[in-house]
Design a protein around this motif. Structure first.
Motif, short mmCIF file in Angstrom:
data_model
loop_
_atom_site.label_atom_id
_atom_site.label_comp_id
_atom_site.label_asym_id
_atom_site.label_seq_id
_atom_site.Cartn_x
_atom_site.Cartn_y
_atom_site.Cartn_z
N ALA A 102 34.42 62.77 10.03
CA ALA A 102 34.06 64.18 10.15
C ALA A 102 32.55 64.37 10.07
O ALA A 102 31.99 65.23 10.78
N TYR A 105 31.15 63.55 13.40
CA TYR A 105 31.46 64.65 14.31
C TYR A 105 30.49 65.81 14.10
O TYR A 105 29.95 66.36 15.07
N MET A 106 30.28 66.19 12.85
CA MET A 106 29.41 67.35 12.57
C MET A 106 27.97 67.07 12.98
O MET A 106 27.24 68.01 13.32
N THR A 127 35.28 67.02 6.18
CA THR A 127 36.57 67.26 6.84
C THR A 127 36.84 68.76 6.92
O THR A 127 37.33 69.25 7.94
N LYS A 130 34.48 70.26 9.59
CA LYS A 130 34.99 70.00 10.94
C LYS A 130 36.16 70.92 11.26
O LYS A 130 36.22 71.53 12.33
N TYR A 133 34.97 74.55 11.68
CA TYR A 133 34.20 74.68 12.92
C TYR A 133 35.14 74.72 14.13
O TYR A 133 35.03 75.61 14.99
N GLU A 134 36.07 73.78 14.19
CA GLU A 134 36.99 73.74 15.33
C GLU A 134 37.86 75.00 15.40
O GLU A 134 38.09 75.54 16.49
#
Length: 147
Positions: A102, A105-106, A127, A130, A133-134
C-alpha cells in the motif's frame, strides 16, 4: 484464511468508522468518536522533491542528497507490526507485506488535497490510506456521471 479474516476486519472497521463520521458532522469535534486502527506515528511526512521553481532549498542548503525516506518508512512499518503483534510472526509478516504494498501504491499517487488529507488522517496506515483513496476516487467518478 487468516489474511482474509484480517482484511474483513479492517474493511468492517472502516465501514463502521465512516458511518460514525457522518453522524458527527455537526459536532465541534475534529475527529469522530470511533476511529479505525491507526499506526501511532504523528511525525510522518512524505519526502517531497523540491520544485524546479524553488531550486534554492533552504532545508538542504549544502545541496546534499536527501536521505532515502523509504528505508525509514519500511523500518517503521516493521517496528509497528512487531509492536502490535509481538508473538505472532505470521501476522507481522502479513501486516508488513500489506503495508509495504500500500505504501508503494500511495507513492504513485500525485500530490492533491485528497491525498494530503488521507495521509494526515491515517499516518503510517498505508492500507487504510489506499482503501480510502480508492473509495473516494470511485465515488467521485460515480458522482461525475450523475445528472
Amino acid at each position: 484464511m487468516r489474511k482474509f479474516s484480517l482484511s474483513i476486519i479492517l474493511v468492517l472497521s472502516f465501514i463502521i468508522f465512516c458511518g460514525c463520521a457522518n453522524n458527527t458532522a455537526n459536532s465541534s469535534r475534529t475527529s469522530p468518536t470511533l476511529t479505525p486502527y491507526v499506526w501511532k506515528s504523528p511525525t510522518f511526512a512524505p519526502n517531497v522533491a523540491p520544485s524546479k521553481a524553488n531550486s534554492n532549498n533552504t532545508t538542504n542548503p549544502a545541496n546534499t542528497p536527501l536521505v532515502n525516506n523509504d528505508e525509514k518508512v519500511l523500518a517503521k512499518i516493521k517496528a509497528n507490526a512487531q509492536k502490535d503483534f509481538p508473538d505472532d510472526y505470521s501476522t507481522q509478516k502479513f501486516v508488513y507485506e500489506e503495508q509495504v504494498e500500500a505504501y508503494e501504491y500511495m507513492k504513485t499517487i500525485p500530490p492533491s488535497k485528497l491525498k494530503s488529507k488521507i495521509e494526515k488522517d491515517f499516518p503510517f496506515d498505508f492500507t487504510t490510506q489506499k482503501f480510502v483513496y480508492e473509495e473516494q476516487i470511485k465515488a467521485k467518478e460515480e458522482m461525475d456521471k450523475k445528472p
